[in-house]
Scaffold this active site. Sequence first.
Site, short mmCIF file in Angstrom:
data_model
loop_
_atom_site.label_atom_id
_atom_site.label_comp_id
_atom_site.label_asym_id
_atom_site.label_seq_id
_atom_site.Cartn_x
_atom_site.Cartn_y
_atom_site.Cartn_z
N ASP A 128 -14.63 -13.86 66.42
CA ASP A 128 -14.48 -14.94 67.10
C ASP A 128 -14.11 -15.27 66.20
O ASP A 128 -13.99 -16.62 65.39
CB ASP A 128 -16.66 -14.89 66.88
CG ASP A 128 -16.89 -16.48 67.37
OD1 ASP A 128 -15.52 -17.27 67.70
OD2 ASP A 128 -17.51 -17.22 67.17
N HIS B 270 -10.66 -20.36 72.43
CA HIS B 270 -11.87 -20.43 72.58
C HIS B 270 -11.56 -21.60 73.38
O HIS B 270 -12.14 -21.38 74.88
CB HIS B 270 -13.03 -22.11 71.50
CG HIS B 270 -13.73 -20.83 70.54
ND1 HIS B 270 -13.03 -20.85 69.50
CD2 HIS B 270 -14.58 -20.87 70.78
CE1 HIS B 270 -14.16 -19.67 69.00
NE2 HIS B 270 -14.86 -20.11 69.47
N HIS C 77 -11.66 -18.82 75.48
CA HIS C 77 -12.49 -18.16 76.22
C HIS C 77 -13.82 -19.05 77.45
O HIS C 77 -14.34 -17.97 78.11
CB HIS C 77 -14.00 -18.05 75.36
CG HIS C 77 -15.19 -18.15 74.84
ND1 HIS C 77 -15.94 -19.12 75.81
CD2 HIS C 77 -15.65 -17.00 75.18
CE1 HIS C 77 -17.37 -18.88 75.78
NE2 HIS C 77 -16.97 -17.53 75.41
N HIS D 61 -18.89 -13.19 73.46
CA HIS D 61 -18.02 -14.05 73.15
C HIS D 61 -17.07 -13.81 72.20
O HIS D 61 -15.21 -14.46 72.64
CB HIS D 61 -18.97 -15.34 72.46
CG HIS D 61 -18.02 -16.61 71.75
ND1 HIS D 61 -18.14 -17.36 72.21
CD2 HIS D 61 -17.93 -16.80 70.91
CE1 HIS D 61 -17.37 -18.60 71.69
NE2 HIS D 61 -17.62 -18.26 70.53
#
Length: 368
Positions: free
Chosen positions: A174, A259, A262, A276
Site C-alpha cells: 500500500d 488503487h 484494487h 488491500h
Amino acid sequence: MVNSTTRAFGSPFKYVQGPGEFNRLPEYSKPYGKACVIIDSFLYAELKQKLENTYGESEGEFFSICFKGECCDDEVQRICEIARSNSAALIVGVGGGKTLDTAKLCADSVDLPVIIVPTSASTDAPVSEIAVLYTADGEYIGSRKMKHNAHLVLVDSEIIVKAPKRLFVAGMGDALATYPEALACQGSDSPNYIAGGRRRCKAGMAIAKSCWDILFSDGRSALVALERGVITESLENVIEANTLLSGLGFLNTGLATAHGIHSGLTMIPSTHKYLHGEKVAFGIVCQMVMENTPAETVDKVMRFMVDIGLPVTLEQLDVEPIEENITAIAKKTADGPLVHQEPVFITEKIVYDAILMADELGKKYRGM
C-alpha cells in the site's frame, strides 16, 4: 484537473508511535470521557483483558464492542446504537483497516472524536479521514469522507511486531503506491482529499517521496526484524512509512491507477480473501505498464515486491486470466475516478490491456 490554485494540507491532530503506547490509552482517552472501544474480533479477548487491566488502574472509563469483520452500513449502525445507549463520549478503533474505518464512520455518525489504534502496519487508513465502505459480502462500494480526522493515531510497535508478516508486507504494498500515484496526480494536476479537493502542497509530495525512499532503504531489513520479533530502527521507520507517511502522502496528493485496480479486483469474489495492500501491489504493476515507466524504475520496484512477497501476477490473487474476469476488473476500474487521475488518456480497453501486460511482467520477475 483542479479548477483553483489553492493548496491544502491535512493530517490527524496527533500521531504517537512507540513500544508500549497501547497501555497509555486510558491517559490519552481520559480528557474526552467514556470511551467506546471497537476491537477487531481476532484480538478481542486479549485486548479487552488488557484494557480492563489498564483502565482499572486509571480514572478513565471504557466499554468494548467486538467488530464483526466487514465495514458496511449495517455494522456501523449496530455499533452506533450501542455507543449511544452507553453514553459514549469518544470512539476508539483498535484493529485492522476495516475496524478502523468502521470506527471513523461511527464517530462521524454520532459526532464524537475518534482515536485510531492500528494493530498492524498493514494500511495507511489510520491517518486519513476517509473510510472505504463495502457491502456485507465484501464488494467495494466506495469511499466516504469524515467531517474531521482522528484526534489521535496511536501506534504501539510492540503490538505491530507481533502481527502476522503478511499484514506488514501488505502495508508495504500500500505504501509503495504512494509516490507513483502522487506523481500521477501531480502530472494531471488532479485534486487531493483535503476539503473538496485542492492542489498538492510541496509538503505532501515530499512526504510521499520520503515514504518511497524508506521502503527501499529499510524495507528488507525491517521485514527481517519483524520475522525475528525484534524492534529496530529500520522496523520503526517502515511502521512510520506504512502508516503515517503513506497516509499523509495519499491524503495530500491523491490516488491513481494502483488503487483503481484494487477496486476493480474486488469484482472477482476469489480476491476478497486478499488484503488491500496485496491488491494495490498488483495495481502498481498495472500503473507502471500504463505509464510506460522507465525500465530502471520498473526493475527496482518489481525486484523489491518479489523479494518481500507481494503479489505481482493475477494467479497470486487467485484470478484466472480469462476474458470474463479481466473485463470485469477493467470495467470497474475504468468506471471509477482513480484511474482517470493519470496524466495519460485512459479507456476500458487500455486498462484491459495493461492488466494482461502487467500479469506477463509479473510472471517474468517471479521466474527470475
